[in-house]
Motif scaffolding. Structure first.
Motif, PDB file in Angstrom:
ATOM      1  N   ASN A 102      -4.876  -7.045   6.449  1.00 43.26           N
ATOM      2  CA  ASN A 102      -4.505  -7.491   5.189  1.00 43.26           C
ATOM      3  C   ASN A 102      -4.117  -6.522   4.469  1.00 43.26           C
ATOM      4  OD1 ASN A 102      -5.031 -10.363   5.685  1.00 43.26           O
ATOM      5  ND2 ASN A 102      -8.158 -10.136   5.179  1.00 43.26           N
ATOM      6  N   ASP A 103      -3.507  -5.813   3.428  1.00 38.97           N
ATOM      7  CA  ASP A 103      -3.470  -5.367   2.552  1.00 38.97           C
ATOM      8  C   ASP A 103      -4.741  -4.764   1.642  1.00 38.97           C
ATOM      9  OD1 ASP A 103      -0.491  -4.742   3.169  1.00 38.97           O
ATOM     10  OD2 ASP A 103       0.391  -6.129   1.655  1.00 38.97           O
ATOM     11  N   ILE A 104      -4.829  -3.256   1.803  1.00 40.28           N
ATOM     12  CA  ILE A 104      -6.270  -2.873   0.767  1.00 40.28           C
ATOM     13  C   ILE A 104      -5.533  -2.103  -0.441  1.00 40.28           C
ATOM     14  CG2 ILE A 104      -7.607  -1.142   0.702  1.00 40.28           C
ATOM     15  CD1 ILE A 104      -6.634  -0.926   4.356  1.00 40.28           C
ATOM     16  N   LEU A 105      -6.315  -3.646  -1.268  1.00 45.51           N
ATOM     17  CA  LEU A 105      -6.340  -3.112  -2.543  1.00 45.51           C
ATOM     18  C   LEU A 105      -6.544  -2.089  -3.557  1.00 45.51           C
ATOM     19  CD1 LEU A 105      -6.889  -6.607  -4.439  1.00 45.51           C
ATOM     20  CD2 LEU A 105      -4.519  -5.340  -3.158  1.00 45.51           C
ATOM     21  N   GLY A 106      -6.143  -0.889  -4.295  1.00 45.13           N
ATOM     22  CA  GLY A 106      -6.611  -0.011  -5.451  1.00 45.13           C
ATOM     23  C   GLY A 106      -6.040   0.156  -6.806  1.00 45.13           C
ATOM     24  N   VAL A 107      -5.473   1.188  -7.502  1.00 47.45           N
ATOM     25  CA  VAL A 107      -5.222   1.582  -8.498  1.00 47.45           C
ATOM     26  C   VAL A 107      -4.702   2.883  -8.685  1.00 47.45           C
ATOM     27  CG1 VAL A 107      -5.706   1.191 -10.646  1.00 47.45           C
ATOM     28  CG2 VAL A 107      -6.494  -0.059  -9.237  1.00 47.45           C
ATOM     29  N   GLY A 108      -3.090   2.481  -9.151  1.00 45.41           N
ATOM     30  CA  GLY A 108      -2.268   4.176  -8.774  1.00 45.41           C
ATOM     31  C   GLY A 108      -1.986   4.275 -10.124  1.00 45.41           C
ATOM     32  N   VAL A 109      -2.984   5.674 -10.295  1.00 46.35           N
ATOM     33  CA  VAL A 109      -2.745   6.899 -11.856  1.00 46.35           C
ATOM     34  C   VAL A 109      -2.004   8.179 -11.287  1.00 46.35           C
ATOM     35  CG1 VAL A 109      -4.984   5.475 -11.563  1.00 46.35           C
ATOM     36  CG2 VAL A 109      -4.800   7.764 -10.656  1.00 46.35           C
ATOM     37  N   GLY A 110      -1.143   8.530 -12.571  1.00 46.64           N
ATOM     38  CA  GLY A 110      -0.494   9.717 -12.003  1.00 46.64           C
ATOM     39  C   GLY A 110      -1.515  10.845 -12.782  1.00 46.64           C
ATOM     40  N   GLY A 111      -1.113  11.852 -12.334  1.00 48.86           N
ATOM     41  CA  GLY A 111      -1.465  13.310 -11.696  1.00 48.86           C
ATOM     42  C   GLY A 111      -1.400  13.932 -12.787  1.00 48.86           C
ATOM     43  N   GLY A 112       0.049  14.005 -13.411  1.00 50.04           N
ATOM     44  CA  GLY A 112       0.253  14.904 -13.310  1.00 50.04           C
ATOM     45  C   GLY A 112       2.004  15.831 -12.790  1.00 50.04           C
ATOM     46  N   GLY A 113       3.021  15.954 -13.381  1.00 45.26           N
ATOM     47  CA  GLY A 113       3.420  16.721 -12.879  1.00 45.26           C
ATOM     48  C   GLY A 113       5.006  16.126 -11.597  1.00 45.26           C
ATOM     49  N   SER A 114       4.412  15.925 -10.251  1.00 51.13           N
ATOM     50  CA  SER A 114       4.684  15.060  -8.993  1.00 51.13           C
ATOM     51  C   SER A 114       4.134  14.381  -8.357  1.00 51.13           C
ATOM     52  CB  SER A 114       5.803  15.795  -8.268  1.00 51.13           C
ATOM     53  OG  SER A 114       5.087  16.326  -8.266  1.00 51.13           O
ATOM     54  N   LYS A 115       2.545  14.487  -8.874  1.00 47.32           N
ATOM     55  CA  LYS A 115       1.499  13.729  -8.598  1.00 47.32           C
ATOM     56  C   LYS A 115       1.369  12.509  -8.604  1.00 47.32           C
ATOM     57  CE  LYS A 115      -0.073  18.731  -7.169  1.00 47.32           C
ATOM     58  NZ  LYS A 115      -1.762  19.344  -7.143  1.00 47.32           N
ATOM     59  N   ALA A 116       0.604  11.913  -7.858  1.00 49.73           N
ATOM     60  CA  ALA A 116       0.026  10.515  -7.967  1.00 49.73           C
ATOM     61  C   ALA A 116      -1.262  10.491  -7.367  1.00 49.73           C
ATOM     62  CB  ALA A 116       0.888   9.537  -7.623  1.00 49.73           C
ATOM     63  N   TYR A 117      -2.557   9.280  -7.441  1.00 51.33           N
ATOM     64  CA  TYR A 117      -3.101   8.859  -6.652  1.00 51.33           C
ATOM     65  C   TYR A 117      -3.458   7.764  -7.066  1.00 51.33           C
ATOM     66  CZ  TYR A 117      -3.889  14.349  -7.008  1.00 51.33           C
ATOM     67  OH  TYR A 117      -4.003  15.938  -7.462  1.00 51.33           O
ATOM     68  N   ILE A 118      -4.075   7.434  -5.828  1.00 52.19           N
ATOM     69  CA  ILE A 118      -5.001   5.688  -5.140  1.00 52.19           C
ATOM     70  C   ILE A 118      -6.446   6.101  -5.721  1.00 52.19           C
ATOM     71  CG2 ILE A 118      -4.843   3.518  -4.380  1.00 52.19           C
ATOM     72  CD1 ILE A 118      -2.429   4.716  -2.801  1.00 52.19           C
ATOM     73  N   LYS A 119      -7.330   4.932  -6.722  1.00 47.22           N
ATOM     74  CA  LYS A 119      -8.183   5.051  -6.828  1.00 47.22           C
ATOM     75  C   LYS A 119      -9.166   3.506  -6.527  1.00 47.22           C
ATOM     76  CE  LYS A 119      -8.144   9.037  -9.883  1.00 47.22           C
ATOM     77  NZ  LYS A 119      -8.670   9.245 -10.935  1.00 47.22           N
ATOM     78  N   PHE A 120     -10.776   3.902  -5.948  1.00 46.55           N
ATOM     79  CA  PHE A 120     -11.091   2.734  -6.349  1.00 46.55           C
ATOM     80  C   PHE A 120     -10.800   2.030  -4.864  1.00 46.55           C
ATOM     81  CE2 PHE A 120     -10.298   2.800 -10.585  1.00 46.55           C
ATOM     82  CZ  PHE A 120     -11.846   3.569 -11.484  1.00 46.55           C
ATOM     83  N   ILE A 121     -10.270   2.518  -3.952  1.00 41.85           N
ATOM     84  CA  ILE A 121     -10.140   2.210  -3.166  1.00 41.85           C
ATOM     85  C   ILE A 121     -11.836   1.771  -1.638  1.00 41.85           C
ATOM     86  CG2 ILE A 121      -8.851   2.642  -0.275  1.00 41.85           C
ATOM     87  CD1 ILE A 121      -7.351   4.659  -1.461  1.00 41.85           C
ATOM     88  N   PRO A 122     -12.291   0.923  -1.078  1.00 45.29           N
ATOM     89  CA  PRO A 122     -13.552   0.425  -1.214  1.00 45.29           C
ATOM     90  C   PRO A 122     -14.139   1.105   0.275  1.00 45.29           C
ATOM     91  CG  PRO A 122     -12.552  -1.442  -1.681  1.00 45.29           C
ATOM     92  CD  PRO A 122     -11.301  -0.452  -1.719  1.00 45.29           C
ATOM     93  N   ARG A 123     -15.112   1.967   0.106  1.00 47.86           N
ATOM     94  CA  ARG A 123     -15.372   2.857   1.071  1.00 47.86           C
ATOM     95  C   ARG A 123     -15.171   2.687   2.848  1.00 47.86           C
ATOM     96  NH1 ARG A 123     -21.349   5.897   0.353  1.00 47.86           N
ATOM     97  NH2 ARG A 123     -21.515   3.646   0.788  1.00 47.86           N
ATOM     98  N   GLU A 124     -15.142   1.463   2.677  1.00 46.51           N
ATOM     99  CA  GLU A 124     -15.663   0.752   3.735  1.00 46.51           C
ATOM    100  C   GLU A 124     -14.011   0.167   4.637  1.00 46.51           C
ATOM    101  OE1 GLU A 124     -15.849  -3.464   0.785  1.00 46.51           O
ATOM    102  OE2 GLU A 124     -16.602  -0.815   1.563  1.00 46.51           O
ATOM    103  N   LYS A 125     -13.457   0.157   4.054  1.00 44.86           N
ATOM    104  CA  LYS A 125     -11.668   0.568   4.379  1.00 44.86           C
ATOM    105  C   LYS A 125     -11.299   1.612   5.071  1.00 44.86           C
ATOM    106  CE  LYS A 125     -11.141  -4.146   2.432  1.00 44.86           C
ATOM    107  NZ  LYS A 125     -11.428  -5.440   3.272  1.00 44.86           N
ATOM    108  N   LYS A 126     -10.426   1.370   6.316  1.00 40.66           N
ATOM    109  CA  LYS A 126     -10.126   2.533   6.707  1.00 40.66           C
ATOM    110  C   LYS A 126      -8.450   2.719   6.826  1.00 40.66           C
ATOM    111  CE  LYS A 126      -8.539   4.282  11.649  1.00 40.66           C
ATOM    112  NZ  LYS A 126      -9.573   3.552  12.717  1.00 40.66           N
ATOM    113  N   ILE A 127      -8.261   3.768   5.820  1.00 39.91           N
ATOM    114  CA  ILE A 127      -7.118   4.240   5.176  1.00 39.91           C
ATOM    115  C   ILE A 127      -6.535   5.360   6.364  1.00 39.91           C
ATOM    116  CG2 ILE A 127      -6.927   2.759   3.410  1.00 39.91           C
ATOM    117  CD1 ILE A 127      -7.086   5.943   2.581  1.00 39.91           C
ATOM    118  N   SER A 128      -4.966   5.401   6.365  1.00 35.04           N
ATOM    119  CA  SER A 128      -5.177   6.677   7.487  1.00 35.04           C
ATOM    120  C   SER A 128      -3.597   6.906   6.426  1.00 35.04           C
ATOM    121  CB  SER A 128      -4.462   6.215   8.295  1.00 35.04           C
ATOM    122  OG  SER A 128      -5.286   5.652   9.360  1.00 35.04           O
TER     123      SER A 128
END
Length: 268
Positions: free
Chosen positions: A185-211
């Motif tokens: 199953n895909d993992i949900l998150g919220v993408g936010v801009g970081g300014g410049g050319s950066k972006a981040y994903i927040k609110f990823i549940p801690r127990e979910k394994k991402i790589s």
């Protein structure tokens, strides 16, 4: 009385001289002509040379003028050909972009509009495109590359052009899906801009394994973007045992600074 005799005598001498001259011309015509030609030759040569120089000068003058007109005409024709070539090249590029979109089935999924980027502002995380209100462009429409990578959304619309807010803007947030290799199953998150050319994903549940290198795509839950547009891939992961969520930095798939054309999705 003596004056009248003198006049008659002069007329007689003149008549005899004329007769002698005519006889010389007729009898010794070739010698006489040769004599006069010999006397007049230097003058004829000078006049002929002067005439020849003058003739050559005017010939060169008019020839140069004619050549200049031909050069101007050729230059104009060359400019016309270059303009046609540039137009053909532009049409070819547009066709290639649309062909790429067709190969990705973008036109089956969305109604798209090809637009040229006419301005870029890295500091404001904005680009400007050459399509506006008269082309049916509206605020909030998604903007992507021809490879189906997300760039941003229409922020402001003018009559003949529009401003696009990039997803790297700090004011930008949208729902995403992390496509992991280990999870079904895909993992949900919220993408936010970081300014410049950066972006981040927040609110990823801690127990979910991402790589790192996991793909990130849009999610349609928030209604901002359609599902499945490529955002980028996980570059760096930040975890904390004391935090309920983990965070990841995203390497964006699209770099608007390297793009010349974009696609606007008009039916979302």
């Amino acid at each position: 009385m003596f004056s009248g005799k003198k006049t008659k005598k002069n007329l007689l001498i003149g008549g005899i001289a004329l007769i002698v001259f005519i006889l010389i011309i007729n009898v010794f015509s070739s010698e006489a002509r040769n004599f006069f030609y010999k006397i007049s030759y230097p003058f004829q040569t000078s006049l002929w040379k002067a005439g020849n120089v003058t003739s050559n000068f005017f010939y060169a003058f008019f020839k140069a003028k004619e050549t200049s007109k031909e050069v101007d005409l050729l230059r104009k024709k060359n400019q016309e050909l270059l303009a046609k070539l540039a137009l053909m090249k532009e049409v070819k590029n547009e066709n290639e972009k649309l062909r790429t979109a067709l190969e990705l089935n973008l036109q089956k999924e969305y109604k798209i509009f090809l637009a040229q980027i006419i301005g870029k502002d890295v500091n404001q995380n904005l680009i400007v495109i050459d399509k506006g209100e008269i082309d049916g462009i509206k605020q909030g429409m998604p903007v992507i590359t021809c490879q189906k990578s997300l760039i941003g959304r229409i922020d402001r619309v003018y009559k003949n052009f529009s401003k696009v807010l990039l997803i790297s803007s700090k004011s930008f947030s949208f729902d995403v899906l992390i496509q992991t290799r280990d999870s079904k199953n895909d993992i949900l998150g919220v993408g936010v801009g970081g300014g410049g050319s950066k972006a981040y994903i927040k609110f990823i549940p801690r127990e979910k394994k991402i790589s790192e290198n996991d793909l990130v795509a849009t999610n349609s839950l928030g209604g901002i973007f359609p599902k499945g547009l490529l955002v980028g891939k996980i570059k760096k992961i930040k975890r904390s045992d004391t935090e309920a969520f983990q965070e990841a930095e995203v390497e964006l798939a699209a770099n608007p600074m390297n793009e010349n054309e974009v696609l606007v999705i008009t039916n979302h």
